[in-house]
Scaffold this active site. Structure first.
Site, PDB file in Angstrom:
ATOM      1  N   HIS A   1       3.293   7.215   5.836  1.00  0.00           N
ATOM      2  CA  HIS A   1       2.072   7.384   6.223  1.00  0.00           C
ATOM      3  C   HIS A   1       0.966   6.845   7.330  1.00  0.00           C
ATOM      4  CE1 HIS A   1       0.456   5.277   3.246  1.00  0.00           C
ATOM      5  NE2 HIS A   1      -1.506   5.612   3.566  1.00  0.00           N
ATOM      6  N   ASP A   2       1.504   5.880   7.399  1.00  0.00           N
ATOM      7  CA  ASP A   2       0.853   4.853   7.824  1.00  0.00           C
ATOM      8  C   ASP A   2       1.772   4.497   9.175  1.00  0.00           C
ATOM      9  OD1 ASP A   2      -1.979   5.273   6.819  1.00  0.00           O
ATOM     10  OD2 ASP A   2      -1.918   3.405   5.666  1.00  0.00           O
TER      11      ASP A   2
ATOM     12  N   ASP B   1      -3.587   8.714  -1.585  1.00  0.00           N
ATOM     13  CA  ASP B   1      -4.177   7.013  -0.825  1.00  0.00           C
ATOM     14  C   ASP B   1      -5.393   6.985  -0.757  1.00  0.00           C
ATOM     15  OD1 ASP B   1      -3.424   5.868   1.562  1.00  0.00           O
ATOM     16  OD2 ASP B   1      -4.542   7.480   3.121  1.00  0.00           O
TER      17      ASP B   1
ATOM     18  N   GLU C   1       0.273   6.058  12.880  1.00  0.00           N
ATOM     19  CA  GLU C   1      -1.374   5.311  12.479  1.00  0.00           C
ATOM     20  C   GLU C   1      -1.390   3.328  13.575  1.00  0.00           C
ATOM     21  OE1 GLU C   1      -4.811   5.791   9.612  1.00  0.00           O
ATOM     22  OE2 GLU C   1      -3.990   7.421   9.724  1.00  0.00           O
ATOM     23  N   ASP C   2      -0.811   2.817  11.663  1.00  0.00           N
ATOM     24  CA  ASP C   2      -0.870   1.221  12.476  1.00  0.00           C
ATOM     25  C   ASP C   2       0.793   1.149  12.939  1.00  0.00           C
ATOM     26  OD1 ASP C   2      -3.185   1.525  10.670  1.00  0.00           O
ATOM     27  OD2 ASP C   2      -2.315   1.399   9.182  1.00  0.00           O
TER      28      ASP C   2
ATOM     29  N   HIS D   1       0.548  -1.258   0.253  1.00  0.00           N
ATOM     30  CA  HIS D   1       0.052   0.047   0.215  1.00  0.00           C
ATOM     31  C   HIS D   1       0.593   1.624  -0.086  1.00  0.00           C
ATOM     32  CE1 HIS D   1      -3.022   3.169   0.802  1.00  0.00           C
ATOM     33  NE2 HIS D   1      -2.432   3.600   1.826  1.00  0.00           N
TER      34      HIS D   1
END
Length: 179
Positions: free
Chosen positions: A61-62, A122, A65-66, A35
């Site tokens: 970018h994630d 995204d 967050e993840d 991704h």
């Protein structure tokens, strides 16, 4: 140029290590790293982005967050500019999902151009993925709802990249959710 390539690969390596145990929700359980790499590829290939900060932020970018990544870790490895973009595109996971989605719509117009580019790519990646196959446990209505929500986010990102916005608009029209 050589050092920029090295910086880009550093971000790929960092993201791959951070996301190594994660899978996408598609039926194949695609490795998650596909991704962020795909988002960076959309920016470079379809929007002609050469700004290393944007491409690194797309790859990362994630991560906050993840995964267990912190913003200070991003800054330490990739600098304050990359950190700022990643911060702008990171949802606060302590908030309920409906609130996070509402804030994405509300904050989209206030983002920097760099963050808007990452957000557009995204969304484009995620919507193409949803068009390709329905995630495990998702109903057709949930997919359509995601498209309707994405229209609202993207409307706040307008004027950033004609190429990405055009590609998104075509997807929205196919789904009958065009703004």
């Amino acid at each position: 140029m050589g050092s920029e390539m090295a910086r880009l690969l550093e971000a790929v390596d960092f993201a791959a290590r951070k996301h190594k145990a994660q899978r996408r929700k598609d039926p194949e359980g695609t490795p998650y790293i596909n991704h962020p790499i795909g988002v960076a590829r959309i920016l470079a290939h379809e929007a002609g982005v050469t700004d290393i900060v944007v491409l690194q932020a797309a790859l990362l970018h994630d991560t906050v967050e993840d995964t267990d990544t912190t913003f200070s870790e991003i800054e330490e490895w990739f600098g304050a500019e990359v950190r700022r973009v990643v911060e702008e595109v990171t949802d606060d996971k302590t908030l309920p999902k409906t609130e996070r989605k509402r804030l994405q719509v509300e904050r989209a117009p206030l983002c920097s151009r760099r963050a808007k580019l990452v957000k557009l790519a995204d969304k484009l990646y995620n919507l193409r993925d949803l068009n390709r196959c329905t995630p495990q446990g998702w109903s057709a209505e949930r997919v359509q709802e995601y498209f309707r929500w994405a229209v609202r986010v993207v409307s706040g990102l307008r004027g950033t990249s004609a190429a990405l916005e055009g590609a998104l608009q075509r997807l929205f029209e196919q789904r009958g959710v065009a703004a």
